[in-house]
Motif scaffolding. Structure first.
Motif, short mmCIF file in Angstrom:
data_model
loop_
_atom_site.label_atom_id
_atom_site.label_comp_id
_atom_site.label_asym_id
_atom_site.label_seq_id
_atom_site.Cartn_x
_atom_site.Cartn_y
_atom_site.Cartn_z
N ASP A 8 0.82 -1.21 0.00
CA ASP A 8 0.00 0.00 0.00
C ASP A 8 0.85 1.27 0.00
OD1 ASP A 8 0.73 -0.76 2.61
OD2 ASP A 8 -0.95 0.30 3.52
N ASN A 9 2.16 1.12 0.05
CA ASN A 9 3.07 2.26 0.00
C ASN A 9 3.61 2.38 -1.43
OD1 ASN A 9 5.51 3.80 0.01
ND2 ASN A 9 5.61 3.56 2.23
N GLU A 10 3.13 3.38 -2.15
CA GLU A 10 3.51 3.54 -3.56
C GLU A 10 5.00 3.79 -3.74
OE1 GLU A 10 2.57 6.38 -7.41
OE2 GLU A 10 1.11 6.32 -5.78
N THR A 31 -0.55 -0.86 -5.73
CA THR A 31 -0.92 -0.58 -4.34
C THR A 31 -2.36 -1.04 -4.08
OG1 THR A 31 -1.69 1.64 -4.92
CG2 THR A 31 0.61 1.42 -4.18
N ASP A 32 -3.00 -1.56 -5.08
CA ASP A 32 -4.41 -1.96 -5.02
C ASP A 32 -4.52 -3.49 -4.90
OD1 ASP A 32 -7.06 -2.64 -5.59
OD2 ASP A 32 -7.28 -1.07 -7.09
N VAL A 33 -4.98 -3.95 -3.76
CA VAL A 33 -5.09 -5.39 -3.51
C VAL A 33 -6.04 -6.05 -4.50
CG1 VAL A 33 -5.73 -7.13 -1.80
CG2 VAL A 33 -4.52 -5.08 -1.08
N PRO A 56 -4.70 -2.37 3.52
CA PRO A 56 -6.14 -2.16 3.66
C PRO A 56 -6.91 -3.28 2.94
CG PRO A 56 -5.07 -0.13 2.96
CD PRO A 56 -4.04 -1.23 2.89
N LEU A 57 -8.03 -3.66 3.45
CA LEU A 57 -8.96 -4.64 2.88
C LEU A 57 -8.59 -6.09 3.14
CD1 LEU A 57 -9.79 -3.08 -0.60
CD2 LEU A 57 -11.02 -2.77 1.56
N ILE A 58 -7.31 -6.45 3.01
CA ILE A 58 -6.91 -7.85 3.14
C ILE A 58 -5.45 -7.93 3.59
CG2 ILE A 58 -6.22 -8.03 0.73
CD1 ILE A 58 -7.28 -10.89 0.72
N LEU A 59 -5.16 -8.95 4.38
CA LEU A 59 -3.77 -9.16 4.78
C LEU A 59 -2.99 -9.78 3.63
CD1 LEU A 59 -4.24 -10.74 8.33
CD2 LEU A 59 -3.46 -8.42 7.80
#
Length: 110
Positions: A8-10, A31-33, A56-59
């Motif tokens: 998630d860190n661009e 960065t998008d799960v 975010p959203l999922i591990l």
């Protein structure tokens, strides 16, 4: 070697992908799960996944388990900017479920 970096860190993604490309690898990042899951679902050609554990959203461990079913020969590296005992336990649990041979290691010791 084809590599998918998911974090998630661009800035981390861009930097790591650039380093991997400099080493001759075909590196893609996101960065998008959800985009990572879609990419993994439609492209069986990845050899390595580098996944942030906490997104975010999922591990990342959950994403790794999904990747393991569709890419059983691919290698998975889990990374995190956070070092704590719960993270190590989550990673070890995922590794024992998904990998025949695994090494769970923390760069920090208590």
């Amino acid at each position: 070697m084809r590599v998918l970096v998911v974090d998630d860190n661009e800035i981390f993604c861009r930097l790591l992908a650039e380093i991997l490309r400099d080493e001759g690898m075909d590196a893609t990042w996101t960065t998008d799960v959800v985009a990572a899951y879609d990419e993994m679902s439609t492209d069986p050609g990845y050899d390595l996944f580098i996944l942030d554990v906490r997104m975010p959203l999922i591990l990342g461990t959950e994403l790794a388990e999904a990747f393991r079913t569709t890419h059983p020969r691919a290698k998975i590296i889990l990374v995190s900017a956070f070092a704590d005992e719960s993270l190590l336990k989550i990673s070890q649990s995922m590794a024992s479920r998904c990998c025949r041979n695994h090494l769970a290691q923390s760069v920090f010791s208590s």
